[in-house]
Design an enzyme around this catalytic site. Structure first.
Site, short mmCIF file in Angstrom:
data_model
loop_
_atom_site.label_atom_id
_atom_site.label_comp_id
_atom_site.label_asym_id
_atom_site.label_seq_id
_atom_site.Cartn_x
_atom_site.Cartn_y
_atom_site.Cartn_z
N TYR A 163 -5.11 7.83 -6.64
CA TYR A 163 -4.03 6.96 -6.16
C TYR A 163 -4.25 6.60 -4.69
O TYR A 163 -4.17 5.43 -4.29
CB TYR A 163 -2.68 7.64 -6.33
CG TYR A 163 -1.51 6.83 -5.80
CD1 TYR A 163 -1.10 5.68 -6.45
CD2 TYR A 163 -0.83 7.22 -4.65
CE1 TYR A 163 -0.03 4.93 -5.97
CE2 TYR A 163 0.24 6.48 -4.16
CZ TYR A 163 0.63 5.34 -4.82
OH TYR A 163 1.68 4.60 -4.34
N LYS A 223 -4.84 2.91 -2.75
CA LYS A 223 -4.04 2.42 -1.63
C LYS A 223 -4.93 2.11 -0.41
O LYS A 223 -4.59 1.20 0.37
CB LYS A 223 -2.96 3.44 -1.27
CG LYS A 223 -1.96 3.70 -2.39
CD LYS A 223 -1.03 2.53 -2.63
CE LYS A 223 -1.32 1.68 -3.81
NZ LYS A 223 -0.38 0.57 -3.99
N SER A 237 0.86 -1.18 0.00
CA SER A 237 0.00 0.00 0.00
C SER A 237 0.90 1.23 0.00
O SER A 237 1.96 1.24 -0.62
CB SER A 237 -0.94 -0.03 1.21
OG SER A 237 -1.80 1.09 1.21
#
Length: 313
Positions: free
Chosen positions: A200, A204, A169
């Site tokens: 983004y 994650k 992550s």
């Protein structure tokens, strides 16, 4: 405030107490690591190969992966193997899993490491998903799902009854509001309104939710699933960011080899067997992720959505 403190804690880690020398002998272990032609993935693969593991580097570009394999062989004397995989194409993911399962009957460690960061918002996957979520989250979900029978069989046959899935992550998940906006996961007006770095961060968030749900579902069958922020590292991950963004990020970057420490700690040590469902941070520490990533309802909702996307493939 909590997220700011977490970001600082992850960005300014103390000296690592875990060292590459602590990685045990891995002879007989079969490992896949995605996106290991460069950066932290390559550094991790190098150590795994040096410890005599059988390592498949899964990537889209055969040329780049084979160059990484040659570099690793030059440094270690041992050779990794190429597995063709394009995480932005679900048909390629299925082909990669099938190719691996034709060659191998065991998989001890799956490193879901590959990722794309801050591409143009217009960029989408082959099936029309947001490129970042489609690659970083959905792609790794599907790859893991297809390899799960092999992971489970390996866990059952292993002396310690386990197999591991390490999901990379990022501290960038702290930037996001913590929810999953399902309207932005496929191409459309809602997604096009989003700033690429926010998309983004959402991907994650998705990595951690998936990792935790995988552990909840399969821990009793020996699957140890953890999520990791490997560190703010010098790599080509930032190639799509602006010059200003790169300058700001570059103020707190560490060598990629440092990032491999946490991946190796989680994936190879006895202590790593106790880290299922945890979020790990630099260097080889347990961290505190955003609270929403610990929500089992959101994790189940995301898992169900991802199952629906791949069920007819």
């Amino acid at each position: 405030m909590g997220s700011i403190l977490a970001i600082i804690r992850e960005a300014l880690p103390p000296k690592s107490t875990f060292k590459v020398d602590d990685v045990p002998d891995l002879a007989g272990k079969v490992i896949i690591i995605t996106g290991a032609n460069a950066g932290v993935g390559k550094e991790t693969a190098k150590v795994l190969v040096a410890r005599d593991a059988k390592v498949y580097i899964a990537g889209r570009s055969q040329e780049r992966v084979e160059q990484a394999i040659q570099d690793i062989k030059t440094e270690t004397g041992n050779e990794a193997l190429f597995l063709k995989l394009d995480l932005a194409d679900l048909t390629s993911i299925k082909a990669a899993a099938e190719e691996f399962q034709r060659k191998e009957t065991r998989l001890d460690i799956l490193y879901n490491n590959a990722g794309v960061m801050a591409p143009p918002v217009a960029d989408v996957t082959a099936q029309g998903y947001d490129l970042q979520f489609g690659t970083n989250t959905l792609g790794h979900f599907y790859f893991t799902k297809l390899l799960l029978p092999t992971l489970l069989a390996t866990a059952k046959a292993s002396p310690n009854g386990t197999a591991r899935v390490i999901n990379v992550s990022s501290a960038a998940h702290h930037w996001h509001n913590g929810s999953i906006d399902f309207n932005t996961l496929k191409d459309g007006p809602a997604r096009k309104k989003k700033y690429s770095l926010m998309l983004y961060g959402q991907s994650k968030i998705g990595n951690i939710l998936f990792s935790n749900e995988l552990f909840r579902r399969y821990a009793d069958e020996g699957i140890i699933s953890t999520s990791i922020h490997p560190g703010n590292l010098r790599s080509d991950l930032y190639r799509n960011m602006s010059r200003i963004e790169n300058f700001i990020v570059g103020l707190l970057l560490y060598p990629s080899a440092m990032g491999a420490l946490t991946l190796l700690w989680a994936g190879t040590t006895d202590e790593g067997l106790t880290l299922g469902g945890k979020y790990l941070i630099p260097w080889a520490r347990v961290g505190t992720p955003k609270a929403s990533t610990q929500d089992p309802i959101l994790a189940k909702e995301l898992w169900t959505w991802m199952e629906e996307q791949v069920q007819n493939l």
